[in-house]
Design a protein around this motif. Structure first.
Motif, PDB file in Angstrom:
ATOM      1  N   LYS A   1       0.758  -1.296  -0.074  1.00 54.57           N
ATOM      2  CA  LYS A   1      -0.137   0.028  -0.068  1.00 54.57           C
ATOM      3  C   LYS A   1       0.869   1.287   0.028  1.00 54.57           C
ATOM      4  O   LYS A   1       0.191   2.365  -0.211  1.00 54.57           O
ATOM      5  N   SER A   2       2.195   1.154   0.354  1.00 55.60           N
ATOM      6  CA  SER A   2       3.164   2.213   0.543  1.00 55.60           C
ATOM      7  C   SER A   2       3.759   2.548  -0.918  1.00 55.60           C
ATOM      8  O   SER A   2       4.688   3.432  -0.917  1.00 55.60           O
ATOM      9  N   MET A   3       3.410   1.551  -1.950  1.00 55.97           N
ATOM     10  CA  MET A   3       4.283   1.632  -3.106  1.00 55.97           C
ATOM     11  C   MET A   3       3.645   2.733  -4.067  1.00 55.97           C
ATOM     12  O   MET A   3       2.573   2.570  -4.401  1.00 55.97           O
ATOM     13  N   HIS A   4       4.691   3.684  -4.888  1.00 57.91           N
ATOM     14  CA  HIS A   4       4.212   4.592  -5.616  1.00 57.91           C
ATOM     15  C   HIS A   4       5.302   4.548  -6.862  1.00 57.91           C
ATOM     16  O   HIS A   4       6.307   4.327  -6.513  1.00 57.91           O
ATOM     17  N   PHE A   5       4.843   4.884  -8.117  1.00 60.08           N
ATOM     18  CA  PHE A   5       5.512   5.138  -9.188  1.00 60.08           C
ATOM     19  C   PHE A   5       5.715   6.661  -9.155  1.00 60.08           C
ATOM     20  O   PHE A   5       5.131   7.519  -9.221  1.00 60.08           O
ATOM     21  N   VAL A   6       7.153   7.054  -9.054  1.00 56.10           N
ATOM     22  CA  VAL A   6       7.602   8.427  -9.158  1.00 56.10           C
ATOM     23  C   VAL A   6       8.630   8.712 -10.012  1.00 56.10           C
ATOM     24  O   VAL A   6       9.741   7.804  -9.859  1.00 56.10           O
TER      25      VAL A   6
ATOM     26  N   GLY B   1      13.306  -6.298  -8.323  1.00 54.82           N
ATOM     27  CA  GLY B   1      13.336  -6.256  -6.977  1.00 54.82           C
ATOM     28  C   GLY B   1      13.991  -4.723  -6.150  1.00 54.82           C
ATOM     29  O   GLY B   1      13.221  -4.303  -5.396  1.00 54.82           O
ATOM     30  N   TYR B   2      14.862  -4.525  -7.008  1.00 46.51           N
ATOM     31  CA  TYR B   2      15.185  -2.977  -6.544  1.00 46.51           C
ATOM     32  C   TYR B   2      14.234  -1.762  -6.659  1.00 46.51           C
ATOM     33  O   TYR B   2      13.999  -1.128  -5.895  1.00 46.51           O
ATOM     34  N   SER B   3      13.574  -1.927  -8.051  1.00 45.74           N
ATOM     35  CA  SER B   3      12.362  -1.247  -8.238  1.00 45.74           C
ATOM     36  C   SER B   3      11.238  -1.204  -6.955  1.00 45.74           C
ATOM     37  O   SER B   3      10.989   0.099  -6.674  1.00 45.74           O
ATOM     38  N   LEU B   4      11.237  -2.361  -6.514  1.00 49.13           N
ATOM     39  CA  LEU B   4      10.029  -2.559  -5.602  1.00 49.13           C
ATOM     40  C   LEU B   4      10.459  -1.723  -4.316  1.00 49.13           C
ATOM     41  O   LEU B   4       9.885  -1.063  -3.436  1.00 49.13           O
ATOM     42  N   LEU B   5      11.863  -1.874  -3.905  1.00 53.07           N
ATOM     43  CA  LEU B   5      12.532  -1.310  -2.714  1.00 53.07           C
ATOM     44  C   LEU B   5      12.262   0.255  -2.719  1.00 53.07           C
ATOM     45  O   LEU B   5      11.967   0.989  -1.910  1.00 53.07           O
ATOM     46  N   PHE B   6      12.758   0.688  -4.123  1.00 49.93           N
ATOM     47  CA  PHE B   6      12.838   2.203  -4.390  1.00 49.93           C
ATOM     48  C   PHE B   6      11.118   2.782  -4.253  1.00 49.93           C
ATOM     49  O   PHE B   6      11.087   4.023  -3.756  1.00 49.93           O
ATOM     50  N   MET B   7      10.150   1.969  -4.713  1.00 49.42           N
ATOM     51  CA  MET B   7       8.890   2.583  -4.713  1.00 49.42           C
ATOM     52  C   MET B   7       8.212   2.689  -3.263  1.00 49.42           C
ATOM     53  O   MET B   7       7.422   3.522  -3.064  1.00 49.42           O
TER      54      MET B   7
ATOM     55  N   LEU C   1      19.399   6.617  -4.244  1.00 46.39           N
ATOM     56  CA  LEU C   1      20.446   5.485  -4.194  1.00 46.39           C
ATOM     57  C   LEU C   1      20.000   4.180  -4.664  1.00 46.39           C
ATOM     58  O   LEU C   1      20.478   3.315  -5.313  1.00 46.39           O
ATOM     59  N   THR C   2      18.840   3.859  -3.849  1.00 43.18           N
ATOM     60  CA  THR C   2      17.982   2.548  -4.145  1.00 43.18           C
ATOM     61  C   THR C   2      17.768   2.353  -5.599  1.00 43.18           C
ATOM     62  O   THR C   2      17.945   1.258  -6.153  1.00 43.18           O
ATOM     63  N   PHE C   3      17.373   3.545  -6.293  1.00 42.88           N
ATOM     64  CA  PHE C   3      17.068   3.476  -7.723  1.00 42.88           C
ATOM     65  C   PHE C   3      18.338   3.162  -8.710  1.00 42.88           C
ATOM     66  O   PHE C   3      18.333   2.491  -9.488  1.00 42.88           O
ATOM     67  N   PHE C   4      19.468   3.765  -8.243  1.00 42.82           N
ATOM     68  CA  PHE C   4      20.390   3.774  -9.230  1.00 42.82           C
ATOM     69  C   PHE C   4      21.629   2.704  -8.697  1.00 42.82           C
ATOM     70  O   PHE C   4      22.449   2.234  -9.700  1.00 42.82           O
ATOM     71  N   ILE C   5      21.223   2.186  -7.508  1.00 38.30           N
ATOM     72  CA  ILE C   5      22.575   1.231  -6.893  1.00 38.30           C
ATOM     73  C   ILE C   5      22.471  -0.153  -7.832  1.00 38.30           C
ATOM     74  O   ILE C   5      23.474  -0.565  -8.388  1.00 38.30           O
ATOM     75  N   PRO C   6      21.359  -0.787  -8.574  1.00 39.75           N
ATOM     76  CA  PRO C   6      21.532  -1.918  -9.393  1.00 39.75           C
ATOM     77  C   PRO C   6      22.221  -1.521 -10.501  1.00 39.75           C
ATOM     78  O   PRO C   6      23.174  -2.250 -11.471  1.00 39.75           O
TER      79      PRO C   6
END
Length: 455
Positions: free
Chosen positions: A162-167, A227-233, A239-244
């Motif tokens: 419920k806390s995931m958002h596309f930004v 998986g990293y995208s889910l964490l970023f959302m 950093l979470t977005f770019f690290i992979p």
């Protein structure tokens, strides 16, 4: 020409290391005085006391000396410590020497102790090993690591869906920061969510990604990116977005330029950062893109440890140490934490969350000079242990796997990095896993080279 370049740039050249160390240290001083102190001293806690000739020579010697013990990227320890030297050690030593009101005993005890520790850090894997190569006889199958990763990812998704958002991180910065703060508050007492995310981003995902790239399993590698995208959302951290993408880029760069990176990364970083500081620090106007870039590069990246060192030193002159009560587990057992807010907010008097490197949080804030000694010894032991359990792997693969750990250890408490950012889990995976990136024929060791421990 090649001879001259090797003298200037190679890690085996004493002259080259002295040269790039001195250039970086002197330009750092210039940028700190001309930019950080000149523009931000109004905030309070930002000092620049002019050094006399004795202090200046001592500062230069102490700043450059540990780099003489650096011999290239020989191990994970040298990789971590190179960046710690650039972004933590040099700024920390400089901050002490230009700090207002510091007495000579405090100055020299802190700076000499830190110099000794960083010299020892650079020798891990080269001289005086605390542990020999350690191998566990019964390894965990790689498939089991994959299954555990999938399970943790599913649990995280179910809890935080419920806390995931596309930004769009490039065009919706305001929304990104708003959602980041909102999602952070929603975590509340669900500490398990923070741990799960840290274990995935700092341990399971980088370990699996390097293995999939090694096997050319592109679909599975893409799954890790998802998986990293889910964490970023959820956390909305850039950093979470770019690290992979950093991991993938660094992996292939190591494949084609490993020798150059291993011998010349230190000089490339020191010269490049020095050039950037010279280019950006004269910026005084607070308008425009150039000032934003200068602020991010100089204050928030290169000089942030120096600024926070002075903040922590000023605060703990008049306030009690935490005695490691800032660590949740310790505080739960001892109740030793003397404040009603997180440490980062306490030292800045609520103006910001001034989280800092472990030499400040687990050192100065925890117990002053004694804290510096304790955390230095603990970090040294940890480096030796990582080096001992990771001998089965190629250093080129390990440096990629530990890249997320590097980003954490530069900015947070060592205990936060170990527990909630996944370093302890990563060490366990490295120790126990039987995985594709291990060449079993190349990594066989004789009895006098390793200790086989059966569990």
């Amino acid at each position: 020409m090649k001879r001259i370049l090797s003298i200037i740039f190679d890690s085996e050249s004493i002259i080259g290391k002295i040269l790039c160390g001195l250039i970086y240290t002197l330009i750092y001083d210039l940028a700190y005085e001309g930019y950080v102190f000149h523009l931000f001293s109004y905030m309070g806690g930002v000092d620049y006391v002019q050094m006399n000739i004795v202090y200046r020579v001592t500062w230069l010697l102490l700043s450059v000396f540990p780099l003489m013990a650096y011999n290239g990227l020989k191990s994970v320890a040298s990789f971590l410590c190179l960046f710690l030297y650039i972004f933590v050690y040099v700024p920390l030593i400089h901050a002490l020497f230009v700090l207002y009101g510091i007495d000579a005993l405090t100055l020299y005890s802190y700076s000499l102790t830190l110099c000794l520790f960083f010299t020892l850090f650079f020798q891990v894997g080269i001289r005086w090993p605390l542990f020999k190569n350690i191998e566990i006889k019964q390894h965990i199958p790689f498939r089991f690591i994959e299954i555990i990763t999938i399970i943790i990812t599913l649990i995280f998704f179910l809890i935080r869906a419920k806390s995931m958002h596309f930004v769009n991180i490039f065009s919706e910065s305001d929304l990104l920061y708003e959602l980041r703060e909102k999602n952070s508050e929603e975590v509340g007492s669900m500490a398990i969510v923070v741990y799960l995310q840290g274990w995935l981003s700092g341990a399971f995902y980088p370990f699996l990604l390097v293995n999939y790239l090694h096997r050319k399993s592109w679909i599975k590698a893409f799954a890790v990116l998802l998986g990293y995208s889910l964490l970023f959302m959820v956390d909305m951290q850039k950093l979470t977005f770019f690290i992979p993408f950093f991991l993938i880029g660094f992996y292939f760069l190591m494949k084609v330029k490993a020798n150059v990176i291993e011998t010349r990364l230190h000089s490339f970083l020191l010269y490049s950062i020095s050039f950037l500081l010279l280019l950006l620090y004269p910026t005084e106007s607070e308008d425009g893109l150039l000032f934003i870039i200068s602020f991010i590069v100089i204050l928030r990246t290169v000089c942030v440890t120096g600024w926070l060192t002075q903040t922590y030193m000023h605060f703990f002159r008049d306030n009690p140490y935490t005695h490691y009560g800032h660590i949740n587990i310790v505080n739960a057992l001892t109740g030793a934490y003397p404040y009603n807010a997180p440490l980062g907010k306490v030292v800045s008097y609520g103006a910001q969350n001034a989280n800092a490197t472990f030499f400040l949080t687990d050192g100065i804030a925890a117990d002053g000079y004694i804290g510096i000694i304790l955390i230095g010894i603990l970090f040294l032991i940890m480096l030796h242990f990582i080096n001992a359990v990771s001998f089965r792997y190629k250093s080129t693969d390990l440096l990629v796997i530990f890249l997320p750990t590097l980003t954490y250890v530069l900015n947070t408490s060592l205990f936060t990095t170990l527990l909630s950012s996944g370093l302890l889990v990563l060490i366990m995976i490295i120790t126990f896993a039987d995985c594709p990136i291990i060449d079993k024929d190349e990594n066989k060791t004789s009895d006098n080279e390793s200790i086989i421990r059966e569990i």
